[in-house]
Every structure is written in C-alpha cells, then in structure tokens.
Design an enzyme around this catalytic site. Structure first.
Site, PDB file in Angstrom:
ATOM      1  N   LEU A 162      -2.161   6.067   1.971  1.00  0.00           N
ATOM      2  CA  LEU A 162      -3.282   5.424   1.293  1.00  0.00           C
ATOM      3  C   LEU A 162      -3.786   4.215   2.074  1.00  0.00           C
ATOM      4  CD1 LEU A 162      -5.203   5.196  -1.044  1.00  0.00           C
ATOM      5  CD2 LEU A 162      -3.400   4.053  -2.371  1.00  0.00           C
ATOM      6  N   TYR A 163      -2.879   3.419   2.601  1.00  0.00           N
ATOM      7  CA  TYR A 163      -3.292   2.264   3.399  1.00  0.00           C
ATOM      8  C   TYR A 163      -4.086   2.730   4.621  1.00  0.00           C
ATOM      9  CZ  TYR A 163      -3.052  -1.988   6.218  1.00  0.00           C
ATOM     10  OH  TYR A 163      -3.380  -3.091   6.984  1.00  0.00           O
ATOM     11  N   ALA A 164      -3.556   3.739   5.319  1.00  0.00           N
ATOM     12  CA  ALA A 164      -4.236   4.245   6.510  1.00  0.00           C
ATOM     13  C   ALA A 164      -5.609   4.816   6.159  1.00  0.00           C
ATOM     14  CB  ALA A 164      -3.377   5.309   7.190  1.00  0.00           C
ATOM     15  N   THR A 166      -7.601   4.139   3.558  1.00  0.00           N
ATOM     16  CA  THR A 166      -8.576   3.119   3.153  1.00  0.00           C
ATOM     17  C   THR A 166      -9.014   2.263   4.335  1.00  0.00           C
ATOM     18  OG1 THR A 166      -6.732   1.704   2.426  1.00  0.00           O
ATOM     19  CG2 THR A 166      -7.844   3.027   0.747  1.00  0.00           C
ATOM     20  N   LYS A 167      -8.092   1.958   5.233  1.00  0.00           N
ATOM     21  CA  LYS A 167      -8.467   1.178   6.418  1.00  0.00           C
ATOM     22  C   LYS A 167      -9.327   2.004   7.372  1.00  0.00           C
ATOM     23  CE  LYS A 167      -7.354  -2.479   7.377  1.00  0.00           C
ATOM     24  NZ  LYS A 167      -8.069  -3.769   7.137  1.00  0.00           N
TER      25      LYS A 167
END
Length: 252
Positions: A162-164, A166-167
């Site tokens: 999810l972090y990857a 969204t970034k």
C-alpha cells in the site's frame, strides 16, 4: 542578483510533514537560507519545537499550521490562508507521508480503515494540495516544488504494497502535473532521499542500527539547491547520487 549567503531571502516556502524527520530538516534548512517557512504537521508541539529552532537560528518565526492531511477541507483553507497573507507561494516541499499504524503488512491483511488513512495521506492529499496550491505557485516568478518519493514507487517489495502503491501514484501525478505546467514558471523535482534516520524507517526496521543511516539534516543543502529560483532543477533527483557527485572538500 541572488545573495549566496541567503539564496532564498524573502521566498515563501510551504513544507508538509514538517514536524519531524526530513520535513523538519527541510524546513530548518529553508529558513536558514532566508525563506519564510509555512510548516504543516499533525502535532502542534512538534511544530512549536521546529519554530523554536528556526527562531534560535534566524531570529524569525515560522508560520505554523497544525492539521491532518486527510482533511481535504483544511488543505483548501490552507491555500486560501496563504493567498490572504502572502499572495503567492515560491516553494513547496511535500515531505508528508505515512506507513500506517499497521506498519509492514501483507496486502490481504490491511485493515480497510488503515488503507483509507494511508491512501488519503500519501495520495489523495497530494492531489488536493496541487489543486489548492497551483494558483499560488503561478504567482511566483520562479516557483519550485520538491516532492519526496521512494525507490519503492518503482521497485515495490513484499509487505510494502500500500505504501509503494500510494507513493507511486503520487509520483506519477506529480510528473503528469509537471508536464501540464511546463510553460509556466513552476518547476517540479521528484527527490528520492534513500535510507535515512527517520521515525518511519525505525517503524519499518525496528532492529536496524540508526547510526548506520544518513541523518536527515544532510539533505538540507540539496533541498535549498532545488528550491533556488535562479537555478533550473532536475526533474528526478537521488540524494545518494547527488552526494556522491560532490567534491571531497564539500563533505568535510
């Protein structure tokens, strides 16, 4: 002419995520270079600590705006407040991001509320900020936007889904926006800071020795360089590569 002692004198600089880590050090570096800093973050106390540091170093206070980026209405009001007080924005450093309370998690295990929080902070807030700030940046004679990204946006790894994602979405949006406004005085740099001694890094790798990591204060000179209106900044920047290209005497 630009005074090299204060290359950002009288520039108005917004820093998101300024309460700690890279955002904090970016705000301090911009203030030391002469800019008036508008600092946002979720924690009033941490922003006040930044203001104390800015005042001790420069004799001038920052403008503090404590709020959570998930609040889109507050982002809209931020743009209006900056216009009402300054009439323009010269620099925007977008350092705010979150890994979420769950930390590193398999995609299938992410809690829906946690998903929404990370998505709104890392991705949707980027869109809302662009929408709110572009008119202000257009009022500058040489606006500079510095967007903090991650190598995971291009090379995602297990448990960072999810972090990857969204970034990666935020980076793609920034670069698309850069293409749309290429005929204006706004220039956008997407900056990968690499491995740094931040709270997010400690959350992701609790067993890692922080002394082996770069302190976020070291990125300050690069932030100032990218923010200068008298230079044409690169669109993609790696802190590691920038530091490696410095002459040896600059690292003493």
């Amino acid at each position: 002419m630009t005074d090299d002692a204060l290359p950002l004198d009288d520039r108005i600089a917004l820093v998101t995520g300024a309460s700690r880590g890279i955002g904090y050090q970016s705000a301090l570096a911009l203030a030391l270079a002469g800019a008036h800093v508008v600092a946002t973050g979720r924690t009033q106390g941490a922003l006040e600590e930044l203001d104390d540091a800015v005042y001790a170093a420069t004799g001038r206070h920052a403008t503090l705006v404590p709020f959570d980026l998930v609040d889109g209405g507050s982002i809209d009001r931020l743009g209006g407040a900056i216009f009402g007080r300054f009439g323009k924005l010269d620099i925007w450093v977008h350092a705010a991001a979150t890994l979420g309370a769950q930390g590193l998690t398999p995609v299938s295990h992410i809690d829906p509320r946690g998903f929404a929080k990370i998505e709104k902070t890392n991705f949707t807030a980027t869109y809302r900020l662009i929408r709110s700030l572009e008119p202000l940046l257009r009022q500058s004679d040489a606006a500079r936007v510095i967007h903090l990204t991650t190598s995971l946006a291009r090379e995602p790894k297990a448990f960072w889904g999810l972090y990857a994602a969204t970034k990666a979405g935020a980076e793609a949006m920034m670069l698309s926006w850069a293409d749309e406004i290429e005929t204006t005085n706004i220039r956008i740099s997407v900056l990968d800071p690499g491995r740094m001694r931040t709270q997010m890094r400690a959350q992701a790798f609790p067993g890692e020795d922080p002394e082996t990591l770069t302190h976020p204060s070291e990125i300050g000179p690069l932030i100032v360089e990218l923010a200068r209106g008298d230079r044409t900044p690169p669109q993609r920047v790696s802190f590691k590569e920038w530091k490696a290209a410095l002459p040896p005497e600059a690292l003493i």
